[in-house]
Design a protein around this motif. Structure first.
Motif, PDB file in Angstrom:
ATOM      1  N   GLN A 267       0.832  -1.207   0.000  1.00  0.00           N
ATOM      2  CA  GLN A 267       0.000   0.000   0.000  1.00  0.00           C
ATOM      3  C   GLN A 267       0.867   1.257   0.000  1.00  0.00           C
ATOM      4  O   GLN A 267       0.581   2.207  -0.727  1.00  0.00           O
ATOM      5  CB  GLN A 267      -0.913   0.036   1.226  1.00  0.00           C
ATOM      6  N   VAL A 268       1.899   1.247   0.802  1.00  0.00           N
ATOM      7  CA  VAL A 268       2.770   2.420   0.899  1.00  0.00           C
ATOM      8  C   VAL A 268       3.533   2.632  -0.408  1.00  0.00           C
ATOM      9  O   VAL A 268       3.677   3.761  -0.879  1.00  0.00           O
ATOM     10  CB  VAL A 268       3.730   2.292   2.114  1.00  0.00           C
ATOM     11  N   ARG A 269       3.974   1.552  -1.015  1.00  0.00           N
ATOM     12  CA  ARG A 269       4.623   1.678  -2.325  1.00  0.00           C
ATOM     13  C   ARG A 269       3.638   2.232  -3.355  1.00  0.00           C
ATOM     14  O   ARG A 269       3.997   3.029  -4.215  1.00  0.00           O
ATOM     15  CB  ARG A 269       5.185   0.339  -2.786  1.00  0.00           C
ATOM     16  N   GLY A 270       2.378   1.820  -3.263  1.00  0.00           N
ATOM     17  CA  GLY A 270       1.350   2.355  -4.139  1.00  0.00           C
ATOM     18  C   GLY A 270       1.154   3.845  -3.929  1.00  0.00           C
ATOM     19  O   GLY A 270       0.957   4.605  -4.889  1.00  0.00           O
ATOM     20  N   LEU A 271       1.232   4.268  -2.681  1.00  0.00           N
ATOM     21  CA  LEU A 271       1.147   5.706  -2.380  1.00  0.00           C
ATOM     22  C   LEU A 271       2.292   6.471  -3.030  1.00  0.00           C
ATOM     23  O   LEU A 271       2.100   7.553  -3.592  1.00  0.00           O
ATOM     24  CB  LEU A 271       1.177   5.934  -0.865  1.00  0.00           C
TER      25      LEU A 271
ATOM     26  N   THR B 246      -3.077   3.720   7.127  1.00  0.00           N
ATOM     27  CA  THR B 246      -3.030   4.032   8.559  1.00  0.00           C
ATOM     28  C   THR B 246      -3.930   3.087   9.345  1.00  0.00           C
ATOM     29  O   THR B 246      -3.529   2.557  10.387  1.00  0.00           O
ATOM     30  CB  THR B 246      -3.448   5.496   8.794  1.00  0.00           C
ATOM     31  N   ARG B 247      -5.145   2.857   8.847  1.00  0.00           N
ATOM     32  CA  ARG B 247      -6.059   1.928   9.519  1.00  0.00           C
ATOM     33  C   ARG B 247      -5.486   0.509   9.551  1.00  0.00           C
ATOM     34  O   ARG B 247      -5.619  -0.204  10.545  1.00  0.00           O
ATOM     35  CB  ARG B 247      -7.429   1.939   8.838  1.00  0.00           C
ATOM     36  N   ALA B 248      -4.827   0.114   8.481  1.00  0.00           N
ATOM     37  CA  ALA B 248      -4.224  -1.222   8.435  1.00  0.00           C
ATOM     38  C   ALA B 248      -3.117  -1.344   9.491  1.00  0.00           C
ATOM     39  O   ALA B 248      -3.025  -2.365  10.182  1.00  0.00           O
ATOM     40  CB  ALA B 248      -3.679  -1.508   7.042  1.00  0.00           C
ATOM     41  N   LEU B 249      -2.298  -0.317   9.625  1.00  0.00           N
ATOM     42  CA  LEU B 249      -1.241  -0.338  10.650  1.00  0.00           C
ATOM     43  C   LEU B 249      -1.850  -0.347  12.052  1.00  0.00           C
ATOM     44  O   LEU B 249      -1.349  -1.043  12.951  1.00  0.00           O
ATOM     45  CB  LEU B 249      -0.315   0.869  10.494  1.00  0.00           C
TER      46      LEU B 249
END
Length: 93
Positions: free
Chosen positions: A21-25, A46-49
């Motif tokens: 997800q972060v790489r997608g961001l 953030t919700r996933a973390l």
């Protein structure tokens, strides 16, 4: 043994998904995507973390803290204080 040991593989899978997800961001920013779309994805990451954090906290309380309480002594007080501080950090984040 840590409280999360039994669920280590599941935690790692979730963290790898979050990493994706972060790489997608990062790609979204590189591609000049619409800011609200980026913010929506940031919120999801953030919700996933937070979900991983709550799972780890739950396992810590059930394993590490409960064991320290069973053992008694100053270790119990230290584990309870440590857990309280972790909860406070999660609430502030």
């Amino acid at each position: 043994m840590h409280g999360y040991t039994d669920n280590k593989d599941a935690h790692l899978r979730r963290l790898k998904r979050i990493e994706g997800q972060v790489r997608g961001l990062q790609r979204m920013i590189e591609n000049d995507e619409y800011c609200i779309d980026v913010l929506t994805q940031i919120s999801a990451a953030t919700r996933a973390l937070q979900a991983v954090s709550l799972g780890l906290l739950d396992e810590h309380l059930k394993h590490c803290v409960s064991q320290a309480i069973t053992d008694g002594g100053t270790a119990a007080d230290e584990k309870i204080a440590e857990a309280s501080n972790a909860i406070a950090r999660l609430v502030r984040s």
